[in-house]
Motif scaffolding. Structure first.
Motif, PDB file in Angstrom:
ATOM      1  N   HIS A  79     103.007 -39.522 101.173  1.00  0.00           N
ATOM      2  CA  HIS A  79     103.458 -40.809 100.821  1.00  0.00           C
ATOM      3  C   HIS A  79     104.572 -41.220 101.107  1.00  0.00           C
ATOM      4  CE1 HIS A  79      99.511 -41.099  98.529  1.00  0.00           C
ATOM      5  NE2 HIS A  79      99.835 -39.875  98.308  1.00  0.00           N
ATOM      6  N   LEU A  80     105.085 -42.069 101.987  1.00  0.00           N
ATOM      7  CA  LEU A  80     106.235 -42.436 102.353  1.00  0.00           C
ATOM      8  C   LEU A  80     106.921 -43.396 101.476  1.00  0.00           C
ATOM      9  CD1 LEU A  80     105.247 -42.941 105.979  1.00  0.00           C
ATOM     10  CD2 LEU A  80     106.364 -41.063 105.075  1.00  0.00           C
TER      11      LEU A  80
ATOM     12  N   ASP B 109     102.960 -43.947 110.052  1.00  0.00           N
ATOM     13  CA  ASP B 109     102.706 -44.076 108.898  1.00  0.00           C
ATOM     14  C   ASP B 109     101.295 -44.012 108.559  1.00  0.00           C
ATOM     15  OD1 ASP B 109     105.354 -45.002 108.195  1.00  0.00           O
ATOM     16  OD2 ASP B 109     105.003 -47.390 108.347  1.00  0.00           O
ATOM     17  N   GLN B 110     100.508 -44.107 109.286  1.00  0.00           N
ATOM     18  CA  GLN B 110      98.951 -44.277 109.152  1.00  0.00           C
ATOM     19  C   GLN B 110      98.563 -42.603 109.399  1.00  0.00           C
ATOM     20  OE1 GLN B 110      97.217 -46.480 112.181  1.00  0.00           O
ATOM     21  NE2 GLN B 110      97.295 -48.441 110.819  1.00  0.00           N
TER      22      GLN B 110
ATOM     23  N   THR C  92     108.819 -49.176 103.381  1.00  0.00           N
ATOM     24  CA  THR C  92     109.667 -49.339 104.768  1.00  0.00           C
ATOM     25  C   THR C  92     109.832 -50.856 104.567  1.00  0.00           C
ATOM     26  OG1 THR C  92     107.343 -49.643 105.905  1.00  0.00           O
ATOM     27  CG2 THR C  92     108.661 -47.557 105.900  1.00  0.00           C
TER      28      THR C  92
ATOM     29  N   ASN D  66     100.618 -40.194 108.492  1.00  0.00           N
ATOM     30  CA  ASN D  66     101.278 -39.483 107.284  1.00  0.00           C
ATOM     31  C   ASN D  66     100.359 -39.719 106.025  1.00  0.00           C
ATOM     32  OD1 ASN D  66     103.426 -38.280 108.398  1.00  0.00           O
ATOM     33  ND2 ASN D  66     104.584 -40.049 108.017  1.00  0.00           N
ATOM     34  N   ARG D  67      99.694 -40.910 105.852  1.00  0.00           N
ATOM     35  CA  ARG D  67      98.982 -41.290 104.788  1.00  0.00           C
ATOM     36  C   ARG D  67      97.617 -40.463 104.842  1.00  0.00           C
ATOM     37  NH1 ARG D  67      99.958 -47.838 103.669  1.00  0.00           N
ATOM     38  NH2 ARG D  67     102.130 -47.379 103.176  1.00  0.00           N
TER      39      ARG D  67
ATOM     40  N   ASN E 260     105.914 -46.697 114.848  1.00  0.00           N
ATOM     41  CA  ASN E 260     106.110 -46.563 113.322  1.00  0.00           C
ATOM     42  C   ASN E 260     104.835 -46.667 112.625  1.00  0.00           C
ATOM     43  OD1 ASN E 260     109.038 -46.131 113.567  1.00  0.00           O
ATOM     44  ND2 ASN E 260     109.503 -48.190 113.385  1.00  0.00           N
ATOM     45  N   LYS E 261     103.929 -47.776 113.013  1.00  0.00           N
ATOM     46  CA  LYS E 261     102.982 -47.861 112.146  1.00  0.00           C
ATOM     47  C   LYS E 261     101.921 -46.626 112.513  1.00  0.00           C
ATOM     48  CE  LYS E 261     101.481 -52.206 112.153  1.00  0.00           C
ATOM     49  NZ  LYS E 261     101.058 -53.587 112.597  1.00  0.00           N
TER      50      LYS E 261
END
Length: 130
Positions: free
Chosen positions: A40-41, A31-32, A44, A34-35, A27-28
């Motif tokens: 922009h999520l 997220d990284q 979470t 995608n950024r 998950n981490k």
């Protein structure tokens, strides 16, 4: 053949035992990634209003203490990294950094941040003139 089955069984047991750390790391990493790609999520479970208060992201105009008192379980402020960067770069308060960010968003979307009117030259307004 028995050795292969035992090795596969051992791998399955190991993955089962480490499923939570693997899930958290994946998950981490997602997220990284995608950024980095500019996505922009939505917030979470990472972060909290408590962490935001510790980072100085609260004020009398934008009080996060009420969120804590109401046991708000959301993940805290969205885009807090951007606000922290503005605060650090421009040496401004939390409220001023929020204002700078909001004006940037308005300008990016074709809206004059001072008047709130569209910057489109074709825009026509029928209002009373004084």
């Amino acid at each position: 053949m028995l050795v292969i089955i035992l090795i596969l069984l051992l791998i399955i047991i190991l993955l089962w035992a480490l499923r939570n750390p693997i899930k958290s790391a994946a998950n981490k990493l997602a997220d990284q990634t995608n950024r980095l790609l500019g996505y922009h999520l939505l917030p979470t479970t990472i972060g909290s209003f408590e962490n935001d208060i510790e980072d100085g992201l609260t004020s009398s105009q934008f009080d996060l203490e009420a969120n804590l008192e109401e046991n708000d379980n959301r993940a805290g402020l969205k885009d807090k990294e951007e606000i922290l960067k503005i605060m650090k770069k421009n040496n401004v308060s939390f409220d001023e950094a929020r204002l700078i960010r909001q004006k940037r968003l308005l300008r990016k979307n074709g809206i004059d941040p001072d008047t709130g009117l569209p910057l489109d030259p074709k825009f026509v307004s029928f209002g009373s003139s004084q």
